[in-house]
Design an enzyme around this catalytic site. Structure first.
Site, PDB file in Angstrom:
ATOM      1  CG  ASP A   1       0.387  -2.506   6.051  1.00 21.43           C
ATOM      2  OD1 ASP A   1      -0.565  -2.591   6.851  1.00 21.43           O
ATOM      3  OD2 ASP A   1       0.300  -1.938   4.947  1.00 21.43           O
TER       4      ASP A   1
ATOM      5  CE  LYS B   1      -7.498  -0.240   6.135  1.00 24.66           C
ATOM      6  NZ  LYS B   1      -8.345   0.308   5.076  1.00 24.66           N
TER       7      LYS B   1
ATOM      8  CG  HIS C   1      -1.905   0.979   1.414  1.00 24.80           C
ATOM      9  ND1 HIS C   1      -1.654   2.274   1.771  1.00 24.80           N
ATOM     10  CD2 HIS C   1      -3.251   0.891   1.267  1.00 24.80           C
ATOM     11  CE1 HIS C   1      -2.797   2.944   1.825  1.00 24.80           C
ATOM     12  NE2 HIS C   1      -3.781   2.124   1.525  1.00 24.80           N
TER      13      HIS C   1
ATOM     14  CD  GLN D   1      -7.300  -4.344   4.152  1.00 22.16           C
ATOM     15  OE1 GLN D   1      -8.300  -4.982   4.496  1.00 22.16           O
ATOM     16  NE2 GLN D   1      -7.379  -3.097   3.740  1.00 22.16           N
TER      17      GLN D   1
ATOM     18  CB  CYS E   1      -3.848   3.368  -1.427  1.00 20.97           C
ATOM     19  SG  CYS E   1      -5.031   4.680  -1.133  1.00 20.97           S
TER      20      CYS E   1
END
Lengths: 150, 406
Positions: free
Chosen positions: B200, B226, B123, B203, B364
């Site tokens: 990261d 999220k 991202h 998600q 993104c």
């Protein structure tokens, strides 16, 4: 309520599938690149303006959604043979057509075929798709550079 | 046991509505999930009963607010299985967490000639902070490519890791492709050359159990919104030894122990990294979302979403003109695709008018779009409350779009 059919009229679907004046123009007197970073629409417009300020030829290339492709295609049809003065009037008229909230103040008949894009009024997130080519054209005429619709 | 989806869905008031006269079908969960009543009530209850600033007052409300805020931190610690709450820094979200690491750890540690390795499926929030850091330090950004299925080219990883590699940044679950990356293996190889690893997890946290100790990652970043929590709050997990060495990210109130004009002594962990009044209600909502998730079974959620994704993939492959973007073997929640002759943006509008909320765009992750040679994709992304009816609505709307553009 506006229906999808008001947005995706047959003329728009047709111009999207078979864009007119699509491709590069050799030796343009003006050109500009337009880009919408939100959806990735990318247009390049080319113009040949004669010494009487008349748009002798106009072409575009690029990729984008049906609204941006059809709008660019219809724009090139509308501009061929017009003067830069007339372009400015059409620019204002078109802008009003797609952004005015109530009844359209401008005379839609002046805009001719461009009036089919009036449906985007009911789809706020899509207005910039219809206006990208016009902003790009304005940039090409007034200066070189990249137009953005955000 | 399998997930009682109807009971889950009934807890989300926002889903019980119509748009344009059609039942709302929310399939934009990778952008943000909806919030269950428990989260909404926790935030409302805080403002109605306990609102005060934290770590400051001696009055009852301030003590209650502080206790609730710190209880939320403990819940986040549990969610990630961190060793200690000292390793749990509240931030605005994943993006701020990554920027914090880049600005604080990166600026202190990186020198010209050092290397940062990220992947082609990151991202923008796990690309741009490192580019900014490279500009300032003279370090070099390198990229692990992905294959046609949307999986990392793991066979190329050893050749991209060397003694100059100081940090590896990798997404746990790709928002654009749905790919679940082998982060444990990446961490093992990165550590072998002495590099630190940031995962990261924006998600991932809503779709799989996370265990930072088992992963042995150095940094883990995720966002509450999220995973059924509020926006504006997220977490940076970092190993305590690293946080100890890192200079503060921002200066201000709450991050200090003693201030004079000659010298300032910083507060202990994690407060050293939490300057200013934090998002107290957000943290409490985050805690409520974690409680809510723990009331369910993460294994059952994952199984339900996996069944739905497989069914969606099967139907997608039956639809003429549909091209899937991202067909990794290990994949979750995301169905990313294009339709021949219909731009994703047009699909987004047509689906919207059918009540189906999806994302159309570059997500993104522009380098992913470039890799697959598309300007954008349509992305339908699943959550625990999605049903087969939602897939019916999605594919009916897609067929309608095809007819309109035929």
């Amino acid at each position: 309520m506006f229906d999808l059919k008001d947005l995706y009229q047959q003329v728009i679907v047709d111009h999207n599938k078979h864009p007119r004046n699509f491709g590069r123009l050799e030796d343009p007197s003006h050109e500009a690149e337009g880009y919408n970073p939100l959806c990735g629409d990318r247009l390049h417009v080319y113009l040949k303006v004669d010494d009487q300020d008349r748009i002798e030829d106009v072409r575009f290339e690029g990729e984008g959604c049906a609204i941006s492709m059809a709008s660019a295609s219809l724009m090139t049809e509308a501009l061929k043979g017009r003067t830069l003065e007339e372009f400015r009037a059409l620019f204002e008229g078109f802008h009003e057509l797609v952004t005015s909230s109530g009844d359209v103040a401008c005379d839609e008949t002046d805009l001719g075929k461009l009036a089919v894009l009036g449906g985007v009024r009911a789809f706020p997130s899509r207005i910039k798709c219809a206006t990208l080519c016009w902003h790009t054209m304005k940039n090409a005429i007034e200066r070189s550079g990249v137009a953005r619709t955000e | 046991m399998s997930l009682d989806v109807a009971a889950v869905k009934a807890q989300f008031p926002i889903l019980d509505q119509q748009v344009y006269g059609k039942r709302l079908v929310y399939l934009d969960n990778a952008a943000t999930t909806q919030k269950p009543r428990a989260v909404i009530h926790a935030i409302q209850s805080f403002y109605e009963k306990d609102n005060a600033n934290v770590h400051r007052g001696v009055h009852a409300l301030s003590e209650r607010a502080t206790a609730a805020y710190e209880a939320a931190r403990e819940k986040v610690r549990g969610l990630l299985n961190a060793c200690s709450v000292r390793e749990v820094v509240f931030v605005r979200g994943t993006t701020e967490a990554i920027n914090l690491v880049a600005q604080s750890w990166g600026m202190a540690r990186l020198r010209a000639g050092d290397e940062i390795l990220i992947t082609e499926m990151e991202h923008h929030s796990n690309i741009v902070p490192w580019q900014m850091l490279c500009e300032r330090t003279g370090a070099r950004l390198r990229v692990l490519p992905i294959n046609d299925a949307g999986e990392l080219c793991m066979e190329q990883l050893p050749s991209l890791l060397n003694e100059r590699t100081k940090l590896v940044g990798v997404v746990h679950l790709s928002n654009a492709l749905g790919t679940i990356n082998p982060v444990a293996e990446i961490i093992r190889q990165a550590h072998a050359v002495g590099a630190r690893v940031l995962v990261d997890g924006a998600q991932a946290a809503a779709h799989m159990p996370i265990d930072v100790q088992q992963l042995d990652c150095d940094f883990y970043a995720t966002s509450a919104h999220k995973m059924y929590g509020p926006t504006g709050i997220g977490v940076l997990y970092a190993k305590e030894t690293l946080l100890d060495e890192m200079p503060p990210y921002q200066g201000g109130g709450d991050m200090i122990r003693m201030v004079t004009f000659e010298h300032t002594q910083y507060n202990e962990l994690p407060y050293k990294f939490e300057a200013g009044t934090p998002n107290i209600a957000g943290a409490i909502g985050f805690g409520a979302a974690i409680d809510w998730l723990r009331g369910l079974d993460m294994g059952e959620i994952a199984a339900h979403e996996q069944n739905m994704l497989q069914e969606a993939t099967r139907r997608a492959k039956d639809l003429p003109g549909l091209r899937l973007v991202g067909e990794a073997k290990h994949r979750a929640t995301v169905l990313s695709f294009t339709m021949e002759g219909i731009h994703p943006h047009d699909l987004g509008t047509i689906l919207d008018r059918e009540g189906v909320a999806i994302r159309a765009g570059h997500h993104c992750a522009m380098p992913v779009m470039q890799r697959f040679g598309v300007p954008a994709t349509v992305r339908a992304s699943l959550a625990a409350y999605n049903t087969l009816d939602d897939l019916d609505a999605l594919f009916l709307a897609l067929e309608k779009a095809c007819a309109m553009f035929a």
